[in-house]
Scaffold this active site. Structure first.
Site, PDB file in Angstrom:
ATOM      1  N   GLU A  34      38.072  38.173  48.615  1.00  0.00           N
ATOM      2  CA  GLU A  34      39.154  37.201  48.380  1.00  0.00           C
ATOM      3  C   GLU A  34      38.809  35.883  49.075  1.00  0.00           C
ATOM      4  OE1 GLU A  34      42.201  36.708  46.742  1.00  0.00           O
ATOM      5  OE2 GLU A  34      42.196  34.818  47.848  1.00  0.00           O
ATOM      6  N   GLN A  35      39.037  34.778  48.379  1.00  0.00           N
ATOM      7  CA  GLN A  35      38.679  33.476  48.942  1.00  0.00           C
ATOM      8  C   GLN A  35      39.621  33.029  50.073  1.00  0.00           C
ATOM      9  OE1 GLN A  35      38.911  30.596  45.787  1.00  0.00           O
ATOM     10  NE2 GLN A  35      41.129  30.810  45.521  1.00  0.00           N
ATOM     11  N   TYR A 213      67.593  33.451  37.448  1.00  0.00           N
ATOM     12  CA  TYR A 213      67.910  34.845  37.782  1.00  0.00           C
ATOM     13  C   TYR A 213      67.826  35.095  39.286  1.00  0.00           C
ATOM     14  CZ  TYR A 213      62.731  35.749  37.389  1.00  0.00           C
ATOM     15  OH  TYR A 213      61.366  35.747  37.496  1.00  0.00           O
ATOM     16  N   ASP A 292      44.647  37.294  34.518  1.00  0.00           N
ATOM     17  CA  ASP A 292      44.578  35.892  34.083  1.00  0.00           C
ATOM     18  C   ASP A 292      43.138  35.422  33.885  1.00  0.00           C
ATOM     19  OD1 ASP A 292      47.303  35.646  34.121  1.00  0.00           O
ATOM     20  OD2 ASP A 292      47.377  34.032  35.613  1.00  0.00           O
TER      21      ASP A 292
END
Ligand code: FAD
Length: 383
Positions: A34-35, A213, A292
């Site tokens: 993870e960066q 919401y 993504d």
């Protein structure tokens, strides 16, 4: 050769953590790179439909969801100015009965934190920004921005919308800016200082909308997200600041309920909305994409993270019991199983009509990534 493949996951976001959580449970040799320097609780509200909840349940997170999330009975679509009723999507117990899992509304940070708990801390290497990938024999060497490297039998790019792995695999891509932005925030509902407002509602204007919401079981935190034309802004970032005065102006003429929510909101973030076409493929030998990184979508169906979770469950199933030699074919089975569904969701989301006229939602919410049949590899040309 060891029988147990070494799997490197790039990105400790929603999809990467879910994948590592499943792989660790299967006894696989997995490391996340993870960066970021540490776990960051970012984002605002997030909807987790029954298709996402099937995956979270399999990771042991259902009780966390019931403790931390709002449990809506329905989702209502209304006309922006008069508040006229357009359609309801019924959730609550009805959804649970129909799809075998509930619909939840929650803080993205709570979801992310829950997923984080499913992975042993020793399996996450922070401050490892992936820079390059080199094929070495059947495996891959990973090169990081700090000059270090690592080796793995398979690399999964779960590195989000600006994926470096996708760039390495498929070349740089220019996404199309929609000319629209999303403003969003979460704030304490007490700032409304009055009666409860109509929540779990999407207010449809002629060329813009707002979704409102609660994100906690007691509804004491409120979330809104807009989609508004703004051709001048094109930054896709969770942390870019927005301007509430600009949002209030953009939503002039919207119903009083909306005005109250906007009037009470102290601040917001602003995210430019880009469009990307579905990819024809996203694996190459021992390298694959997830979430993504391979199917970024507009937020209009609230399905981006849900589909990243589905990917994670299906990929883990494909990798279960696969030997080092079998990794590439496991990745291709994953792609074959997921490609058509994610393309359909991506293209449907782009239309921004989801739920406005009711309609059949079971093809989205009724999908169960834990039980869906895994397809065979497809015959295809090299990248
Ligand atoms: P991310 O969660 O973005 O994680 C990517 C990770 O990779 C990050 O931790 C990043 O730091 C890391 N990374 C990136 N590059 C590198 C590198 N080179 N080296 C190492 N690490 C790297 N989805 C829903 O399901 N429901 C919703 O209600 C919903 N609402 C949304 C509202 C808005 C306004 C937006 C913009 C999106 C919404 N989404 C929603 C979509 C959802 O947020 C995304 O689809 C989801 O976060 C994607 O997860 P991911 O794991 O693929 O990527």
């Amino acid at each position: 050769m060891s029988a147990q493949p070494k799997i490197a996951v790039i990105g400790a976001g929603i999809g990467g953590l879910a994948l590592a959580g499943f792989l660790e449970r299967q006894g696989a040799d997995v490391t996340i790179y993870e960066q970021a320097r540490a776990f960051l609780r970012v984002g605002a509200g997030i909807q987790m439909g029954p298709n996402a909840v099937h995956v979270l349940r399999a990771l042991g997170l259902e009780s966390m969801l019931r403790r931390r999330a709002f449990y809506p009975q329905a989702w209502t679509h209304r006309t922006w100015d008069t508040g006229g009723h357009l359609a309801d999507l019924v959730f609550g117990e009805t959804a649970e009965k129909q799809w075998g899992a509930p619909y939840f509304l929650m803080h993205r940070g709570d979801l992310h934190a829950g997923l984080f708990e499913t992975v042993s801390p020793s399996r996450i290497a922070y401050e490892k920004k992936l820079d390059g990938l080199d094929r070495i024999g059947d495996g891959v060497r990973l090169r990081f921005a700090d000059g270090t490297s690592a080796e793995a039998d398979a690399v999964i790019g779960a590195d989000g919308v600006h994926s470096r792995v996708r760039e390495i695999l498929l070349g740089a891509e220019k996404p199309k800016f929609t000319g629209r932005v999303a403003h969003r925030t979460v704030y304490p509902a007490r700032l409304l200082q009055g009666e409860p407002i109509l929540t779990c509602t999407k207010w449809w204007g002629p060329d813009r909308h707002i979704v409102i919401y609660p994100v906690t079981p007691k509804a004491d935190e409120l979330y809104f997200v807009t989609s508004v034309p703004d051709p001048s802004w094109n930054v896709e970032s969770w942390s870019a600041e927005g301007d509430m005065a600009e949002v209030r102006t953009a939503m002039t003429g919207f119903h009083d309920e909306v005005q109250r929510v906007l009037a009470a909101s102290p601040s917001c973030h602003k995210w430019a909305l880009f469009e990307r076409d579905p990819l024809p493929r996203w694996t190459d030998g021992p390298i694959a994409l997830l979430g993504d990184a391979c199917h970024p979508m507009t937020p209009y169906m609230a399905q981006g993270a849900a589909n990243a979770l589905e990917d994670a469950a299906v990929l883990a199933r494909c990798l279960a019991n696969s030997s080092q030699e079998g990794v590439a074919s496991a990745l291709q089975r994953y792609e074959a199983t997921r490609l058509d569904r994610t393309a359909r969701v991506q293209l449907t989301s782009r239309q921004n009509t989801w739920g406005k006229a009711g309609g059949d939602t079971s093809w989205v919410y009724g999908y169960n990534a834990i039980t869906t049949p895994l397809l065979a590899e497809r015959v295809r040309a090299a990248i």
